[in-house]
Design a protein around this motif. Structure first.
Motif, PDB file in Angstrom:
ATOM      1  N   LEU A  97      -0.465   2.737  -1.325  1.00  0.00           N
ATOM      2  CA  LEU A  97       0.335   1.860  -0.459  1.00  0.00           C
ATOM      3  C   LEU A  97       0.996   2.777   0.592  1.00  0.00           C
ATOM      4  O   LEU A  97       1.078   2.461   1.770  1.00  0.00           O
ATOM      5  CB  LEU A  97       0.952   1.002  -1.354  1.00  0.00           C
ATOM      6  CG  LEU A  97       1.693  -0.280  -0.421  1.00  0.00           C
ATOM      7  CD1 LEU A  97       0.637  -1.083   0.377  1.00  0.00           C
ATOM      8  CD2 LEU A  97       2.657  -1.173  -1.093  1.00  0.00           C
ATOM      9  N   ILE A  98       1.911   3.501  -0.243  1.00  0.00           N
ATOM     10  CA  ILE A  98       2.676   4.684   0.633  1.00  0.00           C
ATOM     11  C   ILE A  98       1.951   5.517   1.748  1.00  0.00           C
ATOM     12  O   ILE A  98       2.215   5.425   2.937  1.00  0.00           O
ATOM     13  CB  ILE A  98       3.492   5.289  -0.348  1.00  0.00           C
ATOM     14  CG1 ILE A  98       4.848   4.626  -0.985  1.00  0.00           C
ATOM     15  CG2 ILE A  98       4.181   6.444   0.555  1.00  0.00           C
ATOM     16  CD1 ILE A  98       5.520   5.424  -2.001  1.00  0.00           C
ATOM     17  N   MET A  99       0.885   5.878   1.172  1.00  0.00           N
ATOM     18  CA  MET A  99      -0.022   6.584   1.916  1.00  0.00           C
ATOM     19  C   MET A  99      -0.496   5.620   3.132  1.00  0.00           C
ATOM     20  O   MET A  99      -0.666   6.352   4.287  1.00  0.00           O
ATOM     21  CB  MET A  99      -1.242   7.398   1.084  1.00  0.00           C
ATOM     22  CG  MET A  99      -0.679   8.387   0.198  1.00  0.00           C
ATOM     23  SD  MET A  99      -1.974   9.200  -0.782  1.00  0.00           S
ATOM     24  CE  MET A  99      -3.017   9.990   0.537  1.00  0.00           C
ATOM     25  N   ILE A 100      -1.009   4.513   2.733  1.00  0.00           N
ATOM     26  CA  ILE A 100      -1.604   3.578   3.652  1.00  0.00           C
ATOM     27  C   ILE A 100      -0.638   3.373   4.811  1.00  0.00           C
ATOM     28  O   ILE A 100      -0.771   3.367   6.099  1.00  0.00           O
ATOM     29  CB  ILE A 100      -2.177   2.443   3.192  1.00  0.00           C
ATOM     30  CG1 ILE A 100      -3.228   2.732   2.203  1.00  0.00           C
ATOM     31  CG2 ILE A 100      -2.230   1.396   4.180  1.00  0.00           C
ATOM     32  CD1 ILE A 100      -3.763   1.407   1.658  1.00  0.00           C
ATOM     33  N   VAL A 101       0.767   3.020   4.548  1.00  0.00           N
ATOM     34  CA  VAL A 101       2.014   2.788   5.443  1.00  0.00           C
ATOM     35  C   VAL A 101       1.827   3.954   6.294  1.00  0.00           C
ATOM     36  O   VAL A 101       2.454   3.900   7.432  1.00  0.00           O
ATOM     37  CB  VAL A 101       3.019   2.457   4.737  1.00  0.00           C
ATOM     38  CG1 VAL A 101       4.203   2.262   5.595  1.00  0.00           C
ATOM     39  CG2 VAL A 101       2.902   1.188   3.910  1.00  0.00           C
ATOM     40  N   ILE A 102       1.945   5.096   5.681  1.00  0.00           N
ATOM     41  CA  ILE A 102       2.409   6.371   6.547  1.00  0.00           C
ATOM     42  C   ILE A 102       0.898   6.667   7.370  1.00  0.00           C
ATOM     43  O   ILE A 102       1.401   6.631   8.676  1.00  0.00           O
ATOM     44  CB  ILE A 102       2.190   7.528   5.543  1.00  0.00           C
ATOM     45  CG1 ILE A 102       3.604   7.538   4.945  1.00  0.00           C
ATOM     46  CG2 ILE A 102       2.318   8.704   6.403  1.00  0.00           C
ATOM     47  CD1 ILE A 102       3.676   8.738   3.720  1.00  0.00           C
ATOM     48  N   ALA A 103       0.070   6.173   7.135  1.00  0.00           N
ATOM     49  CA  ALA A 103      -1.106   6.362   7.912  1.00  0.00           C
ATOM     50  C   ALA A 103      -1.067   5.426   9.376  1.00  0.00           C
ATOM     51  O   ALA A 103      -1.256   5.749  10.432  1.00  0.00           O
ATOM     52  CB  ALA A 103      -2.461   6.227   7.150  1.00  0.00           C
ATOM     53  N   PHE A 104      -0.724   4.093   8.823  1.00  0.00           N
ATOM     54  CA  PHE A 104      -0.518   3.119   9.824  1.00  0.00           C
ATOM     55  C   PHE A 104       0.352   3.518  10.891  1.00  0.00           C
ATOM     56  O   PHE A 104       0.426   3.173  11.873  1.00  0.00           O
ATOM     57  CB  PHE A 104      -0.391   1.669   9.125  1.00  0.00           C
ATOM     58  CG  PHE A 104      -1.697   0.891   8.820  1.00  0.00           C
ATOM     59  CD1 PHE A 104      -2.321   0.557   9.843  1.00  0.00           C
ATOM     60  CD2 PHE A 104      -1.955   0.878   7.610  1.00  0.00           C
ATOM     61  CE1 PHE A 104      -3.380  -0.374   9.567  1.00  0.00           C
ATOM     62  CE2 PHE A 104      -3.162   0.221   7.228  1.00  0.00           C
ATOM     63  CZ  PHE A 104      -4.034  -0.361   8.408  1.00  0.00           C
ATOM     64  N   ALA A 105       1.689   4.064  10.309  1.00  0.00           N
ATOM     65  CA  ALA A 105       2.964   4.514  11.174  1.00  0.00           C
ATOM     66  C   ALA A 105       2.289   5.658  11.931  1.00  0.00           C
ATOM     67  O   ALA A 105       2.761   5.478  13.151  1.00  0.00           O
ATOM     68  CB  ALA A 105       3.864   4.780  10.282  1.00  0.00           C
ATOM     69  N   ALA A 106       1.625   6.389  11.222  1.00  0.00           N
ATOM     70  CA  ALA A 106       1.289   7.684  12.354  1.00  0.00           C
ATOM     71  C   ALA A 106       0.368   7.026  13.299  1.00  0.00           C
ATOM     72  O   ALA A 106       0.383   7.418  14.520  1.00  0.00           O
ATOM     73  CB  ALA A 106       0.487   8.654  11.532  1.00  0.00           C
ATOM     74  N   LEU A 107      -0.588   6.202  13.186  1.00  0.00           N
ATOM     75  CA  LEU A 107      -1.718   5.519  14.157  1.00  0.00           C
ATOM     76  C   LEU A 107      -0.689   4.706  15.125  1.00  0.00           C
ATOM     77  O   LEU A 107      -0.986   4.871  16.254  1.00  0.00           O
ATOM     78  CB  LEU A 107      -2.327   4.567  13.129  1.00  0.00           C
ATOM     79  CG  LEU A 107      -3.667   3.986  14.214  1.00  0.00           C
ATOM     80  CD1 LEU A 107      -4.239   4.842  14.931  1.00  0.00           C
ATOM     81  CD2 LEU A 107      -4.463   2.884  13.422  1.00  0.00           C
TER      82      LEU A 107
END
Length: 668
Positions: A33-43
Motif C-alpha cells: 500500500l505504501i508503495m502504491i501511495v508513493i507511486a500515485f504521489a509521484a504520478l
C-alpha cells in the motif's frame, strides 16, 4: 493428546519466537500500500508539473496573439514665435478617445449599456453608432473613436465615470463603465487666427507643414514619436518599455506680430471700403533683409484652412468637384508677395537711374525735354503727362515719374549695361527667401540679346517685364541702404524644445549693387518725391519719407486695368524700414492713381514708425556735402524748388495709354 497438541501449537522460529502467518501477510499488504501511495504521489506530482508547464506554454501562446499596450507616443511639433517671443503657432495637448470592444464584450450585460450610456451623456455621441462600432470591431482592443478631445472633456468624462460606477455599486447593479480610455495627442493651434497666414502656413493632420514657415521649416518643426512596448517575461507577466518622444524644435521668425497686425488692419480697411483684386504689403528691415511683416488681402483662418465660405457661396461649392476644390484652396493659400508676378511700373525708375549713374552714363545734372511721348520702333510711347513735363532734370524725372526721361537715360546707358544691372538687382533670379513657392521670373525679363528698342524703352519705366514683390523690395532696399543686397529672410533663430539656441540665421550679404554716392543721390530724390512730387500722399507727419510711386497698365492692354503701388523708406537719408504696398486692379472706374497705394502706405507707417521707436527727423539737415560731387553731382538738383510739381502719378483715361508689345514671356 499428542495429536491435539500438534494441531493447536504455533511453530517456533530459530530465534525461539513464535511466527504468526496473518501478521506476515498484514505487513506485506502495508508495504504494498505504501508503495502504491508513493507511486500515485509521484504520478500526481508529475501530472501537476506537466500541467503547469503546459499552462505556461498555453498562456504564452494565447497572450502572444493578443494586443499589448504597445503604442506610439506622439511628439510635440515645434512652436513658431514672432521676433519678440510671442507664440504664433503652437501645439496643444489633446486626446484620442479609444474603445476596447473586446473587453466590453467579455461581459456585455455588465459593460455594454453602461459604457454606451456614458459616451452618449458626456459627448453626445449617437448610441446606435457606438453599439455598431463595438459589434463590428468585437475582436479589437483598440478602436480610435474620436480625435481632439480636450483636457476639460477628458476630466468631465472621468468624473462622470466615477459617478456612474459608484451609483451602480451603491444600488447593487451588476453594471460598470469599462473598455474606454484616452490616448495623448497634439493639435496644432494658431492663437491669432488668420494673422500672418501667408507667412506661417499650417500643419495638416498628417503632421506635415503646408505653405509658409510650416512647410519650409518642416524638418526643424517635426520631432520623433516615442514608443511604449509591451512584452511577456519568463513568468508570463506583462512588462513595459518606454522610449520617450523627441519634440520638434522651435522656430523664431523675423515677423513682428504688432507690425503684422497694423499692416493687415489697414489692408482690410481698404478692402472693405474700396477693394481690389489683390492688395499686399511687405515691411522690411533694409539693413539686414529681415521681413517684419508680409500680408495680402487673400487671408484664411489657419485653424480652419480648408474653409471656402469666405470666398465661395454654398451653391458654388456644391458645384465643385474635388479637383476644383483643391484648386480653389491652393489659390487661397498662395502667397501673392512671393508666388505671383506682375509688371512693376514706375518704382523700377529708381533702378534705371541708379544703374546709369553707376555706369557713368549720367552724373545727375542732365536735363531732358519731355514732350509727352517718344516715337520708338514705330510706336508712340507716351508719358503719364500727355502734355509733357518740359525741361526736367534727373531728380525731377523721379519726382514727376517721367517716362520720357527714363527712355532717354536707358538709351544713353545702353542695352548691355541696362540688362546687366537688372541681374545685379536680382530681377530674373529667385531671391531664395525661406518661404515655399517663390516664382521663377527667369523667362519673364528681357536680355540684351533679345531686347529691341521698344523693349528697352518700356523696361526703363517698369513695363513689359515681370517681378515679384519680394524681388522688388529686396532690390530697392539695396539701393537705399548704401548698396548692400541682403537675402530676404523670414526666420532668425532655431531653438531646441527647451528654448536653447541651436542656430542663429545671420543676415546674408549677397552682393553690392550701387555705391554710397549713388545711394545719397537717390535717397534725396526720393525724399523730394514725397515732400514735393507724386508721392505726396505717402507723407507721414513728423518724418522725412522717401519713396516712389507706381502705376502699371496691366496686360492685355487697353482694358483700363492697372496695378498701382508705392515703395518707401524712412528716414529718407538713412532708412531703418522699407514698406512696399501694391494694389492690383482697384475696384474703381479711375484705377490709374498712385495715391491709392501711397495713402495706404502713409496709414501703415503712421502707426509702425512710433512703434519701432523711429523718431521724427523732419528737422534734420541734409548734408549736401555727402553727395558725390567728384562725379559731377551737386546741389544743382534743388535749383528748381520753386517749381510746382505733380502731387500724384496719374495716367489719363484717354484711350491713348496702350503700350507696345507684351510683357516678356507673353506670347513668346
Amino acid at each position: 493428546m499428542k495429536s491435539q497438541d500438534k494441531i493447536g501449537t504455533n511453530k517456533k522460529n530459530k530465534g525461539g519466537s513464535v511466527s504468526n502467518p496473518p501478521d506476515i501477510l498484514q505487513r506485506r499488504l502495508i508495504i504494498i500500500l505504501i508503495m502504491i501511495v508513493i507511486a500515485f504521489a509521484a504520478l500526481f506530482i508529475n501530472i501537476l508539473l506537466l500541467q503547469r508547464k503546459k499552462e505556461v506554454e498555453y498562456n504564452q501562446k494565447i497572450l502572444s496573439q493578443q494586443r499589448y499596450d504597445s503604442r506610439d507616443i506622439p511628439y510635440k511639433r515645434g512652436d513658431i514665435l514672432d521676433r519678440n517671443g510671442t507664440y504664433i503657432a503652437t501645439s496643444e495637448k489633446v486626446y484620442n478617445l479609444i474603445l476596447d470592444p473586446k473587453q466590453i464584450n467579455t461581459e456585455q450585460d455588465k459593460y455594454l449599456n453602461a459604457s454606451v450610456g456614458i459616451l452618449k451623456d458626456v459627448f453626445g455621441y449617437n448610441e446606435e453608432e457606438i453599439r455598431k462600432t463595438i459589434a463590428d470591431k468585437s475582436d479589437s482592443s483598440y478602436v480610435k473613436y474620436a480625435n481632439d478631445i480636450t483636457y476639460e472633456q477628458k476630466v468631465a468624462f472621468e468624473e462622470k465615470k466615477e459617478e456612474y460606477n459608484k451609483w451602480y455599486k451603491d444600488h447593487k447593479k451588476n453594471e460598470s463603465v469599462n473598455g474606454i480610455w484616452f490616448e495623448e495627442s497634439y493639435q496644432r493651434k494658431y492663437p491669432y487666427g488668420s494673422t500672418a497666414c501667408n507667412v506661417l502656413g499650417f500643419a495638416g493632420n498628417d503632421g506635415d507643414g503646408y505653405t509658409g514657415i510650416e512647410q519650409s521649416y518642416n524638418d526643424e518643426l517635426v520631432g520623433v514619436s516615442g514608443r511604449e512596448y509591451g512584452y511577456l517575461n519568463d513568468e508570463s507577466s506583462l512588462e513595459r518599455v518606454i522610449k520617450n518622444p523627441t519634440d520638434g524644435n522651435k522656430v523664431v521668425s523675423t515677423i513682428d506680430l504688432n507690425i503684422q497686425k497694423i499692416v493687415e488692419k489697414h489692408i482690410n480697411e481698404w478692402q472693405s471700403s474700396v477693394g481690389s483684386n489683390m492688395t499686399a504689403a511687405i515691411v522690411m528691415n533694409p539693413n539686414n533683409g529681415e521681413i517684419l511683416a508680409m500680408a495680402t488681402s487673400r487671408a484664411f483662418d489657419l485653424n480652419n484652412p480648408r474653409d471656402l465660405n469666405n470666398y465661395y457661396s454654398p451653391e458654388q461649392q456644391a458645384g465643385m468637384d474635388d479637383k476644383a476644390k483643391v484648386d480653389a484652396l491652393n489659390n487661397i493659400w498662395r502667397n501673392y508677395a512671393v508666388s505671383d508676378t506682375y509688371e512693376p511700373g514706375s518704382p523700377s525708375k529708381v533702378f534705371t537711374v541708379a544703374s546709369a549713374m553707376e555706369e557713368g552714363a549720367i552724373n545727375g545734372n542732365e536735363t531732358y525735354n519731355c514732350r509727352g511721348f517718344e516715337e520708338i520702333g514705330g510706336w508712340k510711347i507716351r508719358c503719364a503727362n500727355r502734355n509733357g513735363h518740359g525741361i526736367i532734370n534727373v531728380t525731377e524725372a523721379l519726382m514727376e515719374s517721367c517716362n520720357v526721361a527714363m527712355m532717354d537715360i536707358s538709351r544713353t546707358e545702353g542695352s548691355q549695361n541696362f540688362y546687366r544691372y537688372q541681374k545685379v538687382f536680382g530681377f530674373g533670379s529667385k531671391t531664395a527667401i525661406d518661404l515655399p513657392g517663390e516664382a521663377d521670373t527667369s523667362t519673364l525679363i528681357h536680355t540684351a540679346d533679345n531686347a529691341g528698342a521698344t523693349d528697352l524703352a518700356t523696361n526703363s519705366f517698369g513695363q513689359n517685364y515681370n517681378v515679384t514683390m519680394v524681388q522688388l523690395v529686396s532690390a530697392y532696399a539695396s539701393v537705399v541702404n548704401g548698396g548692400s543686397y541682403y537675402k530676404p529672410h523670414i526666420v532668425k533663430q532655431i531653438l531646441n524644445p527647451k528654448g536653447a539656441i541651436i542656430k542663429n540665421i545671420e543676415p546674408e550679404l549677397v552682393r553690392e549693387t550701387v555705391s554710397a554716392h549713388t545711394t545719397a543721390f537717390i535717397n534725396e530724390a526720393l525724399r523730394r518725391t514725397v515732400a514735393e512730387g507724386t508721392g505726396s500722399a505717402a507723407a507721414v507727419a513728423g518724418y522725412d519719407v522717401g519713396g516712389k510711386t507706381g502705376t502699371a497698365e496691366k496686360y492685355p492692354r487697353g482694358n483700363g486695368n492697372y496695378l498701382v503701388s508705392f515703395i518707401g523708406s524712412v528716414p529718407a537719408q538713412s532708412p531703418e524700414v522699407v514698406c512696399y504696398v501694391l494694389i492690383d486692379t482697384p475696384h474703381l472706374g479711375d484705377q490709374a492713381r498712385s495715391a491709392y497705394a501711397s495713402s495706404l502706405f502713409s496709414k501703415i507707417m503712421t502707426e509702425v514708425l512710433p512703434y519701432m521707436n523711429i523718431y521724427s527727423n523732419v528737422d534734420e539737415d541734409i548734408d549736401v556735402s555727402a553727395f558725390p560731387s567728384a562725379e559731377g553731382i551737386s546741389d544743382a538738383n534743388t535749383a528748381g524748388e520753386s517749381k510746382s510739381y505733380s502731387t500724384e502719378e496719374v495716367i489719363p483715361n484717354d484711350g491713348k495709354s496702350d503700350l507696345p508689345g507684351a510683357p516678356a514671356g507673353e506670347g513668346e
